[in-house]
Design a protein around this motif. Structure first.
Motif, PDB file in Angstrom:
ATOM      1  N   ASP A 122     -34.834   2.958   0.803  1.00 51.58           N
ATOM      2  CA  ASP A 122     -36.021   2.433   1.232  1.00 51.58           C
ATOM      3  C   ASP A 122     -36.426   1.209   0.407  1.00 51.58           C
ATOM      4  N   LEU A 123     -36.732   1.858  -0.970  1.00 46.72           N
ATOM      5  CA  LEU A 123     -37.297   0.757  -1.932  1.00 46.72           C
ATOM      6  C   LEU A 123     -36.299  -0.504  -1.874  1.00 46.72           C
ATOM      7  N   CYS A 124     -34.947  -0.117  -2.166  1.00 46.03           N
ATOM      8  CA  CYS A 124     -34.010  -0.982  -2.150  1.00 46.03           C
ATOM      9  C   CYS A 124     -34.185  -2.149  -0.923  1.00 46.03           C
ATOM     10  N   TYR A 125     -34.385  -1.472   0.125  1.00 40.68           N
ATOM     11  CA  TYR A 125     -34.489  -2.255   1.167  1.00 40.68           C
ATOM     12  C   TYR A 125     -35.749  -3.260   1.395  1.00 40.68           C
ATOM     13  N   GLN A 126     -36.816  -2.900   0.816  1.00 37.95           N
ATOM     14  CA  GLN A 126     -37.817  -3.719   0.914  1.00 37.95           C
ATOM     15  C   GLN A 126     -37.630  -4.780  -0.212  1.00 37.95           C
ATOM     16  N   SER A 127     -37.134  -4.262  -1.259  1.00 34.23           N
ATOM     17  CA  SER A 127     -36.905  -5.351  -2.312  1.00 34.23           C
ATOM     18  C   SER A 127     -35.988  -6.387  -1.823  1.00 34.23           C
ATOM     19  N   GLN A 128     -34.823  -6.048  -1.244  1.00 32.01           N
ATOM     20  CA  GLN A 128     -33.851  -6.960  -0.412  1.00 32.01           C
ATOM     21  C   GLN A 128     -34.391  -7.949   0.593  1.00 32.01           C
ATOM     22  N   GLN A 129     -35.638  -7.426   1.487  1.00 30.96           N
ATOM     23  CA  GLN A 129     -36.326  -8.147   2.210  1.00 30.96           C
ATOM     24  C   GLN A 129     -37.212  -9.246   1.415  1.00 30.96           C
ATOM     25  N   ALA A 130     -37.504  -8.505   0.323  1.00 33.73           N
ATOM     26  CA  ALA A 130     -38.418  -9.811  -0.265  1.00 33.73           C
ATOM     27  C   ALA A 130     -37.582 -10.815  -0.634  1.00 33.73           C
ATOM     28  N   VAL A 131     -36.412 -10.613  -1.152  1.00 34.29           N
ATOM     29  CA  VAL A 131     -35.593 -11.917  -1.732  1.00 34.29           C
ATOM     30  C   VAL A 131     -35.093 -12.681  -0.558  1.00 34.29           C
ATOM     31  N   GLU A 132     -34.657 -12.060   0.611  1.00 32.94           N
ATOM     32  CA  GLU A 132     -34.124 -12.643   1.885  1.00 32.94           C
ATOM     33  C   GLU A 132     -35.075 -13.491   2.402  1.00 32.94           C
ATOM     34  N   LYS A 133     -36.379 -13.051   2.600  1.00 32.16           N
ATOM     35  CA  LYS A 133     -37.563 -13.803   2.893  1.00 32.16           C
ATOM     36  C   LYS A 133     -38.078 -15.270   2.084  1.00 32.16           C
ATOM     37  N   GLY A 134     -37.728 -14.839   0.631  1.00 35.34           N
ATOM     38  CA  GLY A 134     -37.943 -15.998   0.031  1.00 35.34           C
ATOM     39  C   GLY A 134     -37.039 -17.009  -0.155  1.00 35.34           C
ATOM     40  N   LEU A 135     -35.735 -16.617   0.181  1.00 40.57           N
ATOM     41  CA  LEU A 135     -34.527 -17.446   0.182  1.00 40.57           C
ATOM     42  C   LEU A 135     -34.622 -18.321   1.646  1.00 40.57           C
ATOM     43  N   ARG A 136     -35.392 -17.670   2.570  1.00 36.37           N
ATOM     44  CA  ARG A 136     -35.289 -18.262   4.132  1.00 36.37           C
ATOM     45  C   ARG A 136     -35.833 -19.726   3.937  1.00 36.37           C
ATOM     46  N   VAL A 137     -36.804 -19.884   2.985  1.00 34.39           N
ATOM     47  CA  VAL A 137     -37.710 -21.073   2.746  1.00 34.39           C
ATOM     48  C   VAL A 137     -36.917 -22.293   2.363  1.00 34.39           C
ATOM     49  N   SER A 138     -35.966 -21.831   1.577  1.00 38.43           N
ATOM     50  CA  SER A 138     -35.088 -23.013   0.753  1.00 38.43           C
ATOM     51  C   SER A 138     -34.075 -23.692   1.511  1.00 38.43           C
TER      52      SER A 138
END
Length: 46
Positions: free
Chosen positions: A30-46
Motif C-alpha cells: 500500500d505504501l508502494c502504491y501511494q508512492s507510485q501514484q505520486a510519481v504518476e500524477k507528477g508525470l501527468r503534467v509533463s
C-alpha cells in the motif's frame, strides 16, 4: 487553479500519505502504491 496545478497538488497529497502511513499497521504494498501514484500524477503534467 490550472489543470496541471491540480495534478501537482494530488501528487503531493499521495506522497504525504505514503510518508505518514509508515507504521506496522500498513502493508508495504500500500505504501508502494501511494508512492507510485505520486510519481504518476507528477508525470501527468509533463
Amino acid at each position: 487553479m490550472e489543470r496541471y496545478e491540480s495534478w501537482i497538488e494530488r501528487a503531493k497529497s499521495s506522497l504525504e500519505i505514503s510518508k505518514i502511513a509508515v507504521n506496522d499497521n500498513v502493508y508495504y504494498e500500500d505504501l508502494c502504491y501511494q508512492s507510485q501514484q505520486a510519481v504518476e500524477k507528477g508525470l501527468r503534467v509533463s
